[in-house]
Design an enzyme around this catalytic site. Structure first.
Site, PDB file in Angstrom:
ATOM      1  CD  GLU A 359      -2.875  -0.718   2.573  1.00  0.00           C
ATOM      2  OE1 GLU A 359      -2.779   0.372   3.201  1.00  0.00           O
ATOM      3  OE2 GLU A 359      -3.637  -1.634   2.938  1.00  0.00           O
ATOM      4  CD  GLU A 413     -12.179   1.803   0.626  1.00  0.00           C
ATOM      5  OE1 GLU A 413     -12.685   0.784   1.129  1.00  0.00           O
ATOM      6  OE2 GLU A 413     -10.948   1.986   0.551  1.00  0.00           O
ATOM      7  CE  LYS A 416     -10.407   2.405   5.168  1.00  0.00           C
ATOM      8  NZ  LYS A 416      -9.002   2.194   4.759  1.00  0.00           N
ATOM      9  CD  GLU A 422      -7.524   5.559   7.146  1.00  0.00           C
ATOM     10  OE1 GLU A 422      -7.825   4.678   6.313  1.00  0.00           O
ATOM     11  OE2 GLU A 422      -6.371   5.732   7.538  1.00  0.00           O
TER      12      GLU A 422
END
Length: 484
Positions: A359, A413, A416, A422
């Site tokens: 990541e 997203e 999250k 995030e």
């Protein structure tokens, strides 16, 4: 009169329905040659065949050497050479074995080696959101963006079905919540694979299984203790199913496993982590798995914006840092973080293990307290990261080890948990349009500006043939010409 090259057909990157094993066998049966060797090898994902055939008369001998590989994952290669030679030419044995070597060396003896990562650029497909496009549309998006390597954080069947026949390479994951059980019961690992992996092969190109996510370095010692057993049981189950050569077993780590990382050469694993890490590294070195690290210059900058030059974090022009111990210079934090991992591996006795980035990314938004979380910085980081990866180069400490990385993440997203950042790592919005322009194409064709739709100096890597294949082709043709 020596060798005379009658015909050659070198075909690379063809769809599986156009060049395959049946074509090779048809060539053998329809030609005037008589086969002296036909060998076919199959795995869950690929099939390869080698044919050597000869026909002879009183004056000449015709040799056919062909290697064909057929895969449902988008790779297909066929190469064959027809040669006619005078039986009086004493150089024939040497040339014959040169050609045999060429034919076999690309694939190994008979079996193709599946690569867990094609090229250098991949992406993480997280789905903690309630507004994302269906997986079938995501496959279309990935193809438009020319991103081939994908990681997901589970083994969702709707995703696995959508990826069937796409040619995309997928790493699935076993969640942390399953590790303790799988570490104790090998039959549970077998059941998981039979339910979530084996039924989708070979149409869905599953190249790896990630065992948990960022398990070590946390506070759950029982979970940390279960990681090795889970990895071994999953690998053993794959081995019994004859899938271990095709599917990589790994686990991604966070920077929390390190005691320190600056300067890079000083990096070591935390003492409380080493007791769990060393056996895992020993096992992964035995089965050939790389060390996966989640590398985030954004998080480092966010934690200390007063002392870290943001240009250093964003691959922009800066003074860089000098590692006095090694004498190496770093002009970006991404490379420094990777070399810190290499230093820790060397200190632990595993200096030959490859480091891959599972990541990396930059948030385009966040809370007021989250320094650097802006659209401009996210665009700069991901644009420059993509350029850096497509150069296919190593790091200062490992200049010959090409860096491979999965970007986080495909989508923003909205569900999250944690800080606002995030929710804002996505290169794409929920509707499939780009979050910002780094040269990718979204589901909406107008979402990428013409100025950045193709990056200068970046090659389209996803479906390229390995350079080693081309080199072998040149060598073989050169040998043929020398023998004429």
């Amino acid at each position: 009169c020596g060798w005379r090259l009658e015909a050659k057909n070198l075909i690379y990157g063809m769809p599986p329905d156009k060049a395959s094993i049946p074509l090779l066998l048809h060539m053998a049966s329809s030609s005037e040659t008589s086969p002296v060797l036909i060998a076919v090898s199959s795995s869950s994902s690929e099939t390869s065949a080698v044919l050597i055939a000869v026909s002879s008369s009183s004056e000449t001998s015709t040799l056919l050497i062909a290697v064909s590989s057929s895969s449902s994952h988008g790779y297909d290669a066929l190469r064959c050479l027809f040669l006619r030679k005078s039986m009086r030419d004493s150089r024939s044995p040497l040339f014959f074995w040169c050609l045999v070597f060429f034919s076999l060396s690309h694939h190994g003896p008979l079996k193709l080696q599946v690569q867990a990562f094609t090229g250098t650029y991949g992406i993480n497909y997280g789905r903690i959101a309630d507004n994302l496009p269906p997986p079938e549309r995501v496959v279309t998006l990935l193809k438009l963006a020319k991103v081939r390597n994908v990681r997901i954080y589970d083994a969702d069947h709707s995703v696995l079905n959508a990826f069937r026949g796409s040619g995309l390479e997928l790493i699935v994951a076993i969640g942390n919540e399953y590790l303790k059980d799988i570490s104790v019961y090998e039959d549970h690992a077998m059941s998981w694979i039979k339910e979530n992996v084996q039924p989708f092969l070979p149409a869905t190109h599953i190249t790896g299984i990630a065992i948990g996510n960022e398990v070590l370095g946390g506070t759950d010692e029982e979970l940390a203790g279960a990681l090795l057993g889970a990895a071994k049981n999953v690998y053993n189950a794959l081995d019994r199913l004859k899938l271990a050569d095709d599917i990589e077993v790994s686990t991604p780590h966070s920077a929390a496993v390190f005691a320190n990382s600056f300067p890079p050469s000083s990096c070591t694993f935390r003492e409380d982590v080493v007791v769990y890490m060393r056996p895992i590294l020993d096992f992964f070195s035995q089965i050939g798995s790389p060390f996966y690290i989640n590398a985030y210059p954004f998080l480092a900058y966010k934690s200390d914006p007063e002392h870290i030059d943001i240009n250093y974090a964003l691959f922009k022009s800066n003074a860089g840092i000098h590692d006095a111990k090694t004498g190496l210079h770093y002009d970006n934090m991404f490379d420094a973080q990777i070399d810190a991992a290499y230093a820790a591996l060397e200190a632990a006795g595993y200096g030959k293990m490859e480091v891959r980035v599972s990541e990396t990314g930059w948030a385009s938004g966040g809370d007021e307290s989250e320094a650097g979380a802006t659209v401009q910085n996210a665009r700069a980081y991901n644009f420059n990261l993509r350029k850096r990866l497509f150069k296919k180069k190593g790091t200062p400490r490992r200049p010959k080890m090409v860096v491979k990385a999965y970007v986080f993440a495909l989508f923003n997203e909205d569900l999250k948990p944690g800080p606002s950042s995030e929710k804002h790592y996505g290169l794409f919005k929920a509707d499939g349009s780009i979050s910002y322009d780094i040269g990718l194409t979204g589901l909406n064709p107008s979402s990428a500006s013409p100025s950045l739709s193709s990056l200068t100096g970046i090659r389209k890597q996803s479906w390229l043939v390995p350079s080693s294949t081309v080199l072998r082709c040149y060598i073989t043709v050169l040998l043929a010409l020398m023998m004429i």
